[in-house]
Design a protein around this motif. Structure first.
Motif, PDB file in Angstrom:
ATOM      1  N   VAL A   3       0.969  -1.107   0.077  1.00 17.77           N
ATOM      2  CA  VAL A   3      -0.059   0.093   0.005  1.00 17.77           C
ATOM      3  C   VAL A   3       0.889   1.197  -0.018  1.00 17.77           C
ATOM      4  O   VAL A   3       0.604   2.100  -0.757  1.00 17.77           O
ATOM      5  CB  VAL A   3      -0.876  -0.018   1.166  1.00 17.77           C
ATOM      6  CG1 VAL A   3      -1.585   1.313   1.345  1.00 17.77           C
ATOM      7  CG2 VAL A   3      -2.140  -1.108   0.850  1.00 17.77           C
ATOM      8  N   ALA A   4       1.877   1.080   0.910  1.00 23.02           N
ATOM      9  CA  ALA A   4       2.982   2.428   0.833  1.00 23.02           C
ATOM     10  C   ALA A   4       3.421   2.598  -0.357  1.00 23.02           C
ATOM     11  O   ALA A   4       3.805   3.836  -0.982  1.00 23.02           O
ATOM     12  CB  ALA A   4       3.947   2.218   1.857  1.00 23.02           C
ATOM     13  N   PHE A   5       3.884   1.595  -1.279  1.00 29.03           N
ATOM     14  CA  PHE A   5       4.582   1.829  -2.289  1.00 29.03           C
ATOM     15  C   PHE A   5       3.498   2.330  -3.655  1.00 29.03           C
ATOM     16  O   PHE A   5       3.893   3.097  -4.344  1.00 29.03           O
ATOM     17  CB  PHE A   5       5.061   0.364  -3.058  1.00 29.03           C
ATOM     18  CG  PHE A   5       5.690   0.475  -4.472  1.00 29.03           C
ATOM     19  CD1 PHE A   5       7.147   0.998  -4.444  1.00 29.03           C
ATOM     20  CD2 PHE A   5       5.093  -0.213  -5.419  1.00 29.03           C
ATOM     21  CE1 PHE A   5       7.480   1.033  -5.685  1.00 29.03           C
ATOM     22  CE2 PHE A   5       5.442  -0.180  -6.770  1.00 29.03           C
ATOM     23  CZ  PHE A   5       6.935   0.297  -6.804  1.00 29.03           C
ATOM     24  N   MET A   6       2.250   1.773  -3.522  1.00 25.16           N
ATOM     25  CA  MET A   6       1.200   2.286  -4.257  1.00 25.16           C
ATOM     26  C   MET A   6       0.872   3.594  -4.056  1.00 25.16           C
ATOM     27  O   MET A   6       0.824   4.240  -5.110  1.00 25.16           O
ATOM     28  CB  MET A   6       0.069   1.405  -4.265  1.00 25.16           C
ATOM     29  CG  MET A   6       0.047  -0.018  -4.673  1.00 25.16           C
ATOM     30  SD  MET A   6      -1.229  -1.248  -4.573  1.00 25.16           S
ATOM     31  CE  MET A   6      -2.521  -0.420  -5.008  1.00 25.16           C
ATOM     32  N   VAL A   7       0.898   4.106  -2.797  1.00 25.38           N
ATOM     33  CA  VAL A   7       0.502   5.500  -2.478  1.00 25.38           C
ATOM     34  C   VAL A   7       1.769   6.435  -3.063  1.00 25.38           C
ATOM     35  O   VAL A   7       1.410   7.421  -3.737  1.00 25.38           O
ATOM     36  CB  VAL A   7       0.205   5.662  -1.233  1.00 25.38           C
ATOM     37  CG1 VAL A   7       0.023   7.208  -0.850  1.00 25.38           C
ATOM     38  CG2 VAL A   7      -1.202   4.933  -0.939  1.00 25.38           C
ATOM     39  N   ALA A   8       2.985   5.925  -2.843  1.00 28.90           N
ATOM     40  CA  ALA A   8       3.972   6.816  -3.030  1.00 28.90           C
ATOM     41  C   ALA A   8       4.123   6.989  -4.662  1.00 28.90           C
ATOM     42  O   ALA A   8       4.416   8.195  -5.363  1.00 28.90           O
ATOM     43  CB  ALA A   8       5.429   6.208  -2.585  1.00 28.90           C
ATOM     44  N   ASN A   9       3.834   6.019  -5.495  1.00 30.82           N
ATOM     45  CA  ASN A   9       3.729   5.957  -6.896  1.00 30.82           C
ATOM     46  C   ASN A   9       2.498   6.410  -7.723  1.00 30.82           C
ATOM     47  O   ASN A   9       2.618   6.555  -8.886  1.00 30.82           O
ATOM     48  CB  ASN A   9       4.348   4.672  -7.516  1.00 30.82           C
ATOM     49  CG  ASN A   9       5.763   4.450  -7.061  1.00 30.82           C
ATOM     50  OD1 ASN A   9       6.756   5.491  -6.936  1.00 30.82           O
ATOM     51  ND2 ASN A   9       6.119   3.055  -6.754  1.00 30.82           N
ATOM     52  N   SER A  10       1.617   6.440  -6.896  1.00 29.77           N
ATOM     53  CA  SER A  10       0.294   7.062  -7.774  1.00 29.77           C
ATOM     54  C   SER A  10       0.357   8.413  -8.183  1.00 29.77           C
ATOM     55  O   SER A  10      -0.098   8.335  -9.264  1.00 29.77           O
ATOM     56  CB  SER A  10      -0.880   6.675  -6.742  1.00 29.77           C
ATOM     57  OG  SER A  10      -1.027   7.653  -5.794  1.00 29.77           O
TER      58      SER A  10
END
Length: 117
Positions: free
Chosen positions: A18-25
């Protein structure tokens, strides 16, 4: 026993995903071709004439001192709620903690850490 660790591992993996997805969104959903009107000011439409003024380091220092002493005071809440079960030993430990916090507060006050100018 292993199921508890498995649940913990699953939680950590999901948190990282989730943290990776939020950071790259933001990169995926942001503007693809900056330029033209996208690079101009948008708050008031007026180009700033003077350079941006930054806050003084003193502001951040006072904010950090506030957070430190606020956390110290908040750590007294569990002690206050279980005061009857802690008896005299708990009272002495809390008093020692308060003395240390008070000494730190007086040190910062004497050094001028809470002054704006």
């Amino acid at each position: 026993m292993i199921t508890h660790y498995g649940a913990l591992l699953l939680y950590v993996v999901v948190a990282f995903v989730v943290a990776f997805m939020v950071a790259n969104s933001s990169e995926r959903m942001g503007p693809k071709a900056p330029g033209g009107l996208k690079g101009t000011t948008y708050e008031s439409g007026i180009v700033p004439e003077a350079p941006v003024k930054y806050f003084s380091v003193r502001f951040y220092r006072v904010a950090m001192f506030f957070m430190i002493f606020d956390v110290a005071v908040m750590s007294l809440y569990p002690w206050a709620t279980s005061l009857k079960t802690l008896h005299q030993a708990g009272m002495l430990k809390a008093l020692a903690f308060l003395v240390i916090v008070a000494v730190a507060f007086m040190y910062v006050w004497n050094r001028g850490g809470f002054q704006w100018d």
